[in-house]
Enzyme design. Structure first.
Site, PDB file in Angstrom:
ATOM      1  N   LYS A  82       0.854  -1.195   0.000  1.00 33.16           N
ATOM      2  CA  LYS A  82       0.000   0.000   0.000  1.00 33.16           C
ATOM      3  C   LYS A  82       0.888   1.243   0.000  1.00 33.16           C
ATOM      4  CE  LYS A  82       1.021   1.207   4.397  1.00 33.16           C
ATOM      5  NZ  LYS A  82       1.716   2.464   4.779  1.00 33.16           N
ATOM      6  N   GLY A 142      10.741  -2.412   5.234  1.00 34.61           N
ATOM      7  CA  GLY A 142      11.151  -1.164   5.848  1.00 34.61           C
ATOM      8  C   GLY A 142      10.976   0.044   4.963  1.00 34.61           C
ATOM      9  N   LEU A 200       5.623   0.478   2.933  1.00 34.86           N
ATOM     10  CA  LEU A 200       4.664  -0.092   1.978  1.00 34.86           C
ATOM     11  C   LEU A 200       3.781  -1.166   2.608  1.00 34.86           C
ATOM     12  CD1 LEU A 200       7.067  -0.361  -1.100  1.00 34.86           C
ATOM     13  CD2 LEU A 200       5.276   1.344  -0.721  1.00 34.86           C
ATOM     14  N   GLY A 204       4.610  -4.090   4.195  1.00 33.17           N
ATOM     15  CA  GLY A 204       4.963  -5.478   3.922  1.00 33.17           C
ATOM     16  C   GLY A 204       4.632  -6.433   5.046  1.00 33.17           C
ATOM     17  N   ASP A 211      -2.542  -1.305  10.439  1.00 26.84           N
ATOM     18  CA  ASP A 211      -3.183  -1.304   9.118  1.00 26.84           C
ATOM     19  C   ASP A 211      -3.440  -2.708   8.579  1.00 26.84           C
ATOM     20  OD1 ASP A 211      -0.565  -1.976   8.669  1.00 26.84           O
ATOM     21  OD2 ASP A 211      -0.135  -0.355   7.260  1.00 26.84           O
TER      22      ASP A 211
END
Length: 322
Positions: A22, A108, A111, A113, A147
């Site tokens: 994201k 890191g 995004l 992960g 998130d």
């Protein structure tokens, strides 16, 4: 030769999902509650994903095997994917699973992960064991990370609170970006502490951004791109500072840090402009052209064994699309 029906059964019932990265198109910090920062952020999935595969076990154990980008060095006790699997088994009383995660989401980089892997594990186990209680899955996800609940379904969304409040958004337009990816990461905790040392007032209207997305109003979208953690991340990391400078040099429609960094995206009106900027960048940062994607529209290949990767997945793991 005697046929191995157990192996055949495992192959038939194995499952595979894509779990997408994201970007934070906007991120405002509205205060704190119970020791956590309250955010108001508009997020979107991009076409970078980790592939999560699972096959059932006869016991209740969860084994997670990481592949790529140095993820093999993540200890199980710190791996949210392991925690997600164990939480799923405990909550739904299912058997365990052997899980393989093939990384393509840079670690890191802001995004998402780790959250994507945890959400991917919940989604793949839900498929494996036919669990359809999305509310219960969301509750598990929220307990794993701010998130992770959003990552369960992804797409365009406005997230609030600690990130557990998710409002899906409609978007009439695909967005194209050039990612700048420093090799170093930024600690989220340190970034929030740096923000607290020098806070910033909210600068974007998330409601306006949501409306612009729905209308396909590109200028309205670009005007509201902002991340309150961008300046703190740049103060903590020379890599972030370099990435922001590189993004700005191409005069994009907008640019910002995603998450707490270290990744930076430059938003352009179309893919050709992204490709143009990428071809002319002479710095040392890794770059990648990406576009927004709706996960429900992404089809996973139906293979005899979901543990076999497609040619596309293999090329991504090797970085051949760069």
């Amino acid at each position: 030769m005697k046929k191995d029906f157990t192996a055949e059964r495992r192959a038939v019932f194995a499952k595979k999902v894509k779990s997408y990265a994201k970007v934070n198109l906007s991120l405002n910090i509205l205060g704190q509650k119970d020791g956590y920062h309250l955010i108001d952020s508009v997020v979107a999935n991009i076409d970078v994903w980790d592939t999560v595969c699972a096959k059932p076990r006869s016991d209740r154990l969860i084994n997670v095997y990481m592949h790529g980008l140095g993820s093999e060095n993540i200890s199980p006790e710190k791996n949210n994917a392991v925690k997600a699997g164990e939480a799923f088994v405990s909550a739904f009383g299912t058997k365990g699973a052997d899980i393989e995660i093939y990384k393509d989401i840079p670690m890191g980089a802001g995004l998402g992960g780790s959250s994507a892997d945890a959400a991917g594990v919940l989604n793949v186990l839900a498929k494996l064991y036919k669990v359809k209680d999305r509310a219960a899955l969301k509750s598990l996800a929220d307990a794993l990370g701010s998130d992770t609940g959003y990552m369960l379904s992804g797409g365009f969304a406005r997230i609030a609170g600690r990130g557990e409040k998710v409002q899906p958004l409609d978007c009439k337009r695909r967005l194209y970006m050039l990612l700048f990816l420093p090799g170093e990461s930024v600690s989220s905790g340190e970034c929030y502490r740096e923000y607290d040392r020098c806070p910033d007032a909210p600068r974007t209207d998330s409601a306006g951004l949501a409306q612009a997305l729905s209308a396909g109003d590109f200028s309205g979208i670009a005007e509201n791109v902002y991340n309150a953690l961008g300046a703190p991340a740049a103060r903590l990391s020379d890599g972030v500072k370099e990435a922001l400078s590189a993004a700005a040099s191409f005069n994009p429609s907008a640019y910002a840090v995603t998450g707490s960094g270290s990744g930076v995206f430059a938003l352009f009106e179309g893919e050709e402009l992204c490709r143009w900027a990428k071809s002319r960048y002479k710095g040392k940062l890794r770059t990648r052209v990406v576009r927004t994607v709706m996960p429900k529209d992404a089809k996973v290949s139906r293979l005899a064994s979901p543990f076999a990767l497609t040619e596309e997945e293999i090329s991504r793991a090797k970085g051949e699309d760069e």
